[in-house]
Design a protein around this motif. Structure first.
Motif, PDB file in Angstrom:
ATOM      1  N   VAL A 120       0.866  -1.171   0.000  1.00 17.31           N
ATOM      2  CA  VAL A 120       0.000   0.000   0.000  1.00 17.31           C
ATOM      3  C   VAL A 120       0.905   1.224   0.000  1.00 17.31           C
ATOM      4  O   VAL A 120       1.883   1.298   0.746  1.00 17.31           O
ATOM      5  N   GLU A 121       0.599   2.143  -0.873  1.00 20.74           N
ATOM      6  CA  GLU A 121       1.370   3.373  -0.999  1.00 20.74           C
ATOM      7  C   GLU A 121       0.499   4.526  -0.516  1.00 20.74           C
ATOM      8  O   GLU A 121      -0.642   4.660  -0.940  1.00 20.74           O
ATOM      9  N   LEU A 122       1.031   5.335   0.385  1.00 21.73           N
ATOM     10  CA  LEU A 122       0.286   6.484   0.891  1.00 21.73           C
ATOM     11  C   LEU A 122       1.195   7.704   0.827  1.00 21.73           C
ATOM     12  O   LEU A 122       2.376   7.616   1.180  1.00 21.73           O
ATOM     13  N   LYS A 123       0.643   8.815   0.336  1.00 20.79           N
ATOM     14  CA  LYS A 123       1.405  10.062   0.262  1.00 20.79           C
ATOM     15  C   LYS A 123       0.513  11.213   0.701  1.00 20.79           C
ATOM     16  O   LYS A 123      -0.653  11.268   0.320  1.00 20.79           O
ATOM     17  N   LEU A 124       1.091  12.107   1.492  1.00 25.27           N
ATOM     18  CA  LEU A 124       0.406  13.352   1.816  1.00 25.27           C
ATOM     19  C   LEU A 124       0.930  14.403   0.859  1.00 25.27           C
ATOM     20  O   LEU A 124       2.132  14.454   0.592  1.00 25.27           O
ATOM     21  N   MET A 125       0.037  15.237   0.354  1.00 29.04           N
ATOM     22  CA  MET A 125       0.441  16.271  -0.595  1.00 29.04           C
ATOM     23  C   MET A 125      -0.220  17.590  -0.237  1.00 29.04           C
ATOM     24  O   MET A 125      -1.355  17.599   0.225  1.00 29.04           O
ATOM     25  N   VAL A 126       0.510  18.670  -0.497  1.00 31.20           N
ATOM     26  CA  VAL A 126      -0.056  20.011  -0.361  1.00 31.20           C
ATOM     27  C   VAL A 126       0.436  20.857  -1.532  1.00 31.20           C
ATOM     28  O   VAL A 126       1.552  20.668  -2.014  1.00 31.20           O
ATOM     29  N   GLN A 127      -0.423  21.762  -1.960  1.00 30.25           N
ATOM     30  CA  GLN A 127      -0.019  22.705  -3.004  1.00 30.25           C
ATOM     31  C   GLN A 127       0.594  23.918  -2.314  1.00 30.25           C
ATOM     32  O   GLN A 127       0.107  24.368  -1.283  1.00 30.25           O
ATOM     33  N   LEU A 128       1.668  24.428  -2.902  1.00 26.78           N
ATOM     34  CA  LEU A 128       2.381  25.559  -2.328  1.00 26.78           C
ATOM     35  C   LEU A 128       2.208  26.806  -3.188  1.00 26.78           C
ATOM     36  O   LEU A 128       1.963  26.722  -4.390  1.00 26.78           O
ATOM     37  N   LYS A 129       2.393  27.951  -2.542  1.00 28.35           N
ATOM     38  CA  LYS A 129       2.286  29.218  -3.250  1.00 28.35           C
ATOM     39  C   LYS A 129       3.411  29.364  -4.278  1.00 28.35           C
ATOM     40  O   LYS A 129       3.206  29.848  -5.382  1.00 28.35           O
ATOM     41  N   TYR A 130       4.619  28.943  -3.888  1.00 28.36           N
ATOM     42  CA  TYR A 130       5.792  29.094  -4.753  1.00 28.36           C
ATOM     43  C   TYR A 130       6.442  27.748  -5.030  1.00 28.36           C
ATOM     44  O   TYR A 130       6.332  26.828  -4.236  1.00 28.36           O
ATOM     45  N   THR A 131       7.195  27.679  -6.121  1.00 33.21           N
ATOM     46  CA  THR A 131       8.001  26.508  -6.428  1.00 33.21           C
ATOM     47  C   THR A 131       9.027  26.347  -5.303  1.00 33.21           C
ATOM     48  O   THR A 131       9.489  27.329  -4.745  1.00 33.21           O
ATOM     49  N   MET A 132       9.367  25.106  -4.992  1.00 32.59           N
ATOM     50  CA  MET A 132      10.327  24.854  -3.926  1.00 32.59           C
ATOM     51  C   MET A 132      11.543  24.139  -4.490  1.00 32.59           C
ATOM     52  O   MET A 132      11.400  23.205  -5.273  1.00 32.59           O
ATOM     53  N   HIS A 133      12.737  24.606  -4.107  1.00 36.39           N
ATOM     54  CA  HIS A 133      13.984  23.996  -4.568  1.00 36.39           C
ATOM     55  C   HIS A 133      14.724  23.397  -3.383  1.00 36.39           C
ATOM     56  O   HIS A 133      14.420  23.687  -2.240  1.00 36.39           O
ATOM     57  N   ASN A 134      15.751  22.597  -3.654  1.00 38.15           N
ATOM     58  CA  ASN A 134      16.588  21.989  -2.613  1.00 38.15           C
ATOM     59  C   ASN A 134      15.745  21.244  -1.570  1.00 38.15           C
ATOM     60  O   ASN A 134      15.814  21.531  -0.381  1.00 38.15           O
ATOM     61  N   ILE A 135      14.965  20.320  -2.038  1.00 39.61           N
ATOM     62  CA  ILE A 135      14.086  19.536  -1.172  1.00 39.61           C
ATOM     63  C   ILE A 135      14.886  18.431  -0.496  1.00 39.61           C
ATOM     64  O   ILE A 135      15.645  17.716  -1.150  1.00 39.61           O
ATOM     65  N   GLU A 136      14.732  18.302   0.813  1.00 39.70           N
ATOM     66  CA  GLU A 136      15.408  17.233   1.552  1.00 39.70           C
ATOM     67  C   GLU A 136      14.455  16.055   1.734  1.00 39.70           C
ATOM     68  O   GLU A 136      13.251  16.242   1.849  1.00 39.70           O
ATOM     69  N   ALA A 137      15.030  14.866   1.791  1.00 40.99           N
ATOM     70  CA  ALA A 137      14.255  13.650   2.071  1.00 40.99           C
ATOM     71  C   ALA A 137      13.632  13.794   3.462  1.00 40.99           C
ATOM     72  O   ALA A 137      14.236  14.436   4.314  1.00 40.99           O
TER      73      ALA A 137
END
Length: 170
Positions: free
Chosen positions: A76-93
């Motif tokens: 089973v795969e589960l993901k939480l997602m949210v939309q952001l106002k701005y693009t995001m860079h340098n995302i950490e695990a």
């Protein structure tokens, strides 16, 4: 009761061929041992977004699906997602980022009822698909639109399987 009033009181309304379009999405995969800590994960996501000087636009989205590993074991795969106002860079695990998610040809269910009855939106969609010979891909996106005074509004999008073009269908 007149027919016009019935739709207002309908707890689950199902529609075909809807499109889910999300922009600037921060995604947080949730492992099996974290399923019971969704609220904590959601809070940590919110804090992470604030440290990146960004903000959430719209409601939280819950993705669920299944995948099979090389041994045929279904996960089973589960993901939480949210939309952001701005693009995001340098995302950490453990976070991931996508500029856009667009899922076409979805079976859509608008749920308006108590939160504990949300599973009926999935069941009604699956039943609708069965009755109308629609093959679902098996994943779903649940957009939590509103939750107040013990009443929830959620939109459930289930992707319809793309038809294989065979000689019989031509």
């Amino acid at each position: 009761m007149r027919a016009e009033n019935m739709s207002i009181n309908e707890k689950i309304v199902v529609r075909e061929n809807k499109i889910l379009k999300l922009n600037n999405i921060l995604i947080r995969p949730v492992s099996k041992n974290e399923f019971m800590n969704i609220n904590k994960i959601s809070y940590m996501m919110d804090s992470y977004i604030k440290t990146k000087r960004n903000c959430i636009v719209g409601p939280i989205i819950n993705y669920s699906g299944t995948s099979a590993d090389k041994n045929g074991q279904v996960n089973v795969e589960l993901k939480l997602m949210v939309q952001l106002k701005y693009t995001m860079h340098n995302i950490e695990a453990p976070y991931e980022f996508s500029n856009q998610i667009r899922v076409t040809n979805c079976l859509f269910a608008r749920f308006s009822e108590k939160e504990e009855n949300l599973q009926f939106a999935y069941t009604k969609s699956q039943l609708y698909a069965f009755e109308n010979d629609i093959k679902l891909k098996g994943d779903s996106y649940t957009v939590f639109v509103e939750n107040k005074e013990g009443r929830m509004v959620a939109d459930v999008f289930m992707e319809v399987q793309k038809e294989d073009l065979t000689l019989e269908s031509l």
